[in-house]
Every structure is written in C-alpha cells, then in structure tokens.
Design an enzyme around this catalytic site. Structure first.
Site, mmCIF file in Angstrom:
data_model
loop_
_atom_site.group_PDB
_atom_site.id
_atom_site.type_symbol
_atom_site.label_atom_id
_atom_site.label_comp_id
_atom_site.label_asym_id
_atom_site.label_seq_id
_atom_site.Cartn_x
_atom_site.Cartn_y
_atom_site.Cartn_z
ATOM 1 N N TRP A 26 -11.394 12.414 102.292
ATOM 2 C CA TRP A 26 -12.260 13.578 102.519
ATOM 3 C C TRP A 26 -11.502 14.898 102.321
ATOM 4 O O TRP A 26 -12.067 15.959 102.495
ATOM 5 C CB TRP A 26 -12.815 13.552 103.945
ATOM 6 N N ARG A 27 -10.252 14.821 101.940
ATOM 7 C CA ARG A 27 -9.399 16.009 101.898
ATOM 8 C C ARG A 27 -9.160 16.478 100.465
ATOM 9 O O ARG A 27 -8.992 15.675 99.550
ATOM 10 C CB ARG A 27 -8.065 15.703 102.576
ATOM 11 N N GLU A 48 -14.986 14.713 110.189
ATOM 12 C CA GLU A 48 -14.594 15.243 111.495
ATOM 13 C C GLU A 48 -15.400 14.607 112.623
ATOM 14 O O GLU A 48 -14.865 14.322 113.698
ATOM 15 C CB GLU A 48 -14.749 16.766 111.524
ATOM 16 N N THR A 54 -11.384 8.385 117.301
ATOM 17 C CA THR A 54 -11.219 7.245 116.400
ATOM 18 C C THR A 54 -10.047 7.511 115.461
ATOM 19 O O THR A 54 -9.744 8.657 115.151
ATOM 20 C CB THR A 54 -12.507 7.017 115.571
ATOM 21 N N TYR A 131 -14.855 22.326 118.659
ATOM 22 C CA TYR A 131 -13.851 21.764 117.765
ATOM 23 C C TYR A 131 -14.399 21.573 116.352
ATOM 24 O O TYR A 131 -13.794 22.020 115.370
ATOM 25 C CB TYR A 131 -13.315 20.414 118.272
ATOM 26 N N ASP A 149 -7.254 19.762 117.990
ATOM 27 C CA ASP A 149 -7.572 18.415 118.427
ATOM 28 C C ASP A 149 -6.386 17.882 119.225
ATOM 29 O O ASP A 149 -5.468 18.631 119.591
ATOM 30 C CB ASP A 149 -7.904 17.520 117.228
ATOM 31 N N CYS A 208 11.845 14.440 115.526
ATOM 32 C CA CYS A 208 12.138 15.876 115.607
ATOM 33 C C CYS A 208 13.050 16.348 114.473
ATOM 34 O O CYS A 208 12.970 17.507 114.047
ATOM 35 C CB CYS A 208 12.760 16.207 116.954
ATOM 36 N N THR A 306 -15.327 4.721 127.790
ATOM 37 C CA THR A 306 -14.535 5.894 128.139
ATOM 38 C C THR A 306 -14.344 6.034 129.644
ATOM 39 O O THR A 306 -13.251 6.334 130.117
ATOM 40 C CB THR A 306 -15.207 7.176 127.603
#
Length: 361
Positions: A26-27, A48, A54, A131, A149, A208, A306
């Site tokens: 999707w990018r 999104e 997920t 968001y 997010d 890092c 949840t």
C-alpha cells in the site's frame, strides 16, 4: 535553536528511511514518490484501518483480497455488508469492518468517491478517529499531520526519555511528534517513524547501533531504552464462560446463524452459543442448546479478546436437519467462505477436526 534540532532530527530520519524503508503493497516508495507517483488515498485508508491492532504480515493477504474484490472505494461502498464481513473474517476487531463499510458509503455518497484531503474532513467520516485521519492526511495528501501509533510512541518516548506512563503521556508525545514533523515530506516522515519502531526501535533488544537517532536519544544515553514507553500497570483480564453448539447433519451441514449488528462480533456468523458477554458468563451446559439432541462434550476452546478471556465448552450433535427461524444449514465445505470470527472457527474445529480443510466423514 530548538527548531534547528527538530529539522536535524527529521533530516536524519528521512535519510535513513530513503535507504532502509520497508516495501509494502500500500506504500509509495521514496524513489517512486520522487519520480512523481502519488499515494492512493483508498489504499492508505484501507491499510491503516486494517493495521490497527494487527501485524503487517497478517494484513498483507487481506489487503490484496479487498483490492481484488473491490478495486475502488465506490466498489466497496456498493458491496453487500455480508460479503465485506466474510472477507474480513479472521482479521479481528470486527467493528473495524462495519465502520469500513460505513465510511466507504459516506465517501461514495457524500464526496463523489473522493476522500477529503484534510484531517478535519477525514475525521468527519464514520469510523475515522484522530490517528487514522492524521495518517491518511499525511501519507496520502502530504499534510503536516502528527501521526502517532504504537511504534511512534515507543520511538518518541525513548528519544526524549518520557517518564510519564501511558496512556496519560500521549498528549506530551503527540506534541513532540508535531514539533518534529517537517513541512517537507511529512508523509514519508510518518512512515519512517513507524518503520523505525517496527524494525530498529523494537520493544525488546532494540538495535540502537543502527538507529539514526542514536546520538540524540536520551534513553540510549541512560543505557535503558527498554524501560520506555512507561506503561500503567495492566489489570488482569476477567475470564468469562459460555458454551457453543456444533450441530452436523448426515449430509455434512452445520447450523449457523448471524449475530446482531451491534456489540461484540456484531454482524458476524456463528454457531449457536450462549449469552456470554465481556461482563457476564453465559450458560455452559446442554440445557442451553438450540434444540434437543444427543449433544456430546467435545472439549473446550479459549479465546482472548481485548478486555476479557473467553472459555467455551464445545458440544457436538449428529442430527437431522432441524427447522430454525434464526439460522441456516451450511455445508462444511463452504465454511471457509462464511463470516466466521476466529473464536467460532476454533469451536467448529474442536468439534469437527479439519472442518476448514475437508468435509467430515
């Protein structure tokens, strides 16, 4: 001076992103964007919504399935809701699917199939909150929106060593993200923050040494990045009980019914079950069966939602087809095409092993 620091942070991250971004269906990649390709708002919005709660790997096949079935938002708007729920089955958090359909209908009916290009316009659509409106406006329309997010929360909390626990610290974090978000390439910046959190600034054992923020990160300087983000103590999830009844005819048909549209698993398909909710237990014995039959215990299944854990006693009966006013008999060979949530697939598989691979004997 502060603005200069923020610009430097953004430049470091975007340089890293240009080299190390994830390739996602999707990018639009940085190279493609530089060549003039623009993100499809429908693809951005769909991905999104699917990605909430997920993983990327879980979403990829669903994203491909939805685009194959409904290439444009107007196609999704015109689709029967039962088909949308069936295509979503297994992805979880089913209110997202209902809101997805409502949002597509609103875009088709009120905006001629064109998504609004601002946070405010997007937030006015059904099912789109802070968001998603920020993410779509930044990624699809290159608006300077602060996108945050779980991955971004982790990155920003470590970068600034934010000690206040979540969720109370979210406003502080979002203000930091807003300060960092550049006017140039805000969509790439948002996706870069997500990628950094997903691949480098991971919850455990972050890499890092490879992070573009390493020299500026306060958590790294304190030698304790895994302490962030600080989270409030979790409450133990309550356990709820119930029963589920899998009736099978000699012809290999299973009794199914449709849940009411509102509430948990609203609009999804189920085998008959008792009246459990997130707050109360349901019946757990054959006294609550949908009709008299030789019900046999077939074990239990557990499913974690949840806010609670559900434990269902599974009963199976071989029976002739019984007339029912609130259900239908479906061949086992067709079960995979039904809008069955994961908990119901677990229950059916407990009673009929390999139900989703072949018909029972």
């Amino acid at each position: 001076m502060l603005q200069t620091i923020h610009i430097t942070h953004a430049q470091k991250l975007l340089t890293w992103y240009d080299r190390h971004h994830r390739e996602l269906p999707w990018r639009v990649s940085p190279a493609a964007a530089k060549a003039g390709k623009r993100a499809d708002p429908y693809h951005v919005w769909l991905s999104e919504v699917m990605l909430q709660q997920t993983t990327v790997q879980a979403v990829k096949p669903y994203f491909a399935k939805f685009l194959a079935l409904w290439p444009r938002v107007t196609d999704l708007a015109a689709a029967p809701v039962e088909d949308v729920m069936a295509a979503w089955a297994g992805l979880g958090y089913y209110a997202r699917a209902r809101n997805l359909k409502k949002c597509a209908e609103a875009v088709a009916a009120e905006h001629d199939g064109v998504f609004p290009d601002t946070e405010e316009g997007l937030r006015a659509l059904p099912g789109i909150g802070d968001y998603t409106s920020a993410a779509v406006s930044a990624i699809a329309f290159n608006r300077q929106s602060a996108v945050m997010d779980g991955n971004v929360e982790r990155v920003i909390s470590r970068l600034y060593a934010i000690d206040a626990p979540l969720p109370g610290s979210k406003p502080v974090m979002k203000a930091k993200v807003a300060d960092l978000t550049p006017t140039d390439r805000p969509g790439d910046f948002a996706q870069a923050m997500m990628d950094l959190g997903a691949t480098i600034c991971t919850p455990k054992r972050p890499t890092c040494a490879l992070c573009p923020f390493r020299d500026d990160c306060l958590a790294f300087a304190e030698h304790d990045p895994e302490r962030f983000p600080v989270k409030a103590a979790k409450k133990e999830k309550p356990v709820r009980l119930g029963a589920v009844f899998v009736a099978v005819t000699p012809e290999g048909e299973v009794l199914l019914r449709r849940r009411i549209d509102s509430g948990l698993l609203g609009g999804m398909t189920e085998v008959p079950t008792t009246a459990w909710t997130s707050r109360i237990d349901g019946g757990t014995t054959t006294e609550h069966a949908p009709f008299p039959a030789d019900w046999e215990a077939s074990g239990t299944v557990t499913h974690v939602f949840t806010h609670f854990e559900l434990r269902l006693s599974v009963f199976r009966a071989k029976t002739a087809r019984v007339a029912t006013i609130d259900g239908w008999w479906e061949p086992v060979t067709n079960l995979e095409a039904q809008a069955l949530p994961t908990v119901m697939k677990k229950a059916i598989s407990q009673a009929i092993p390999l139900a989703f691979e072949k018909s029972p004997n």
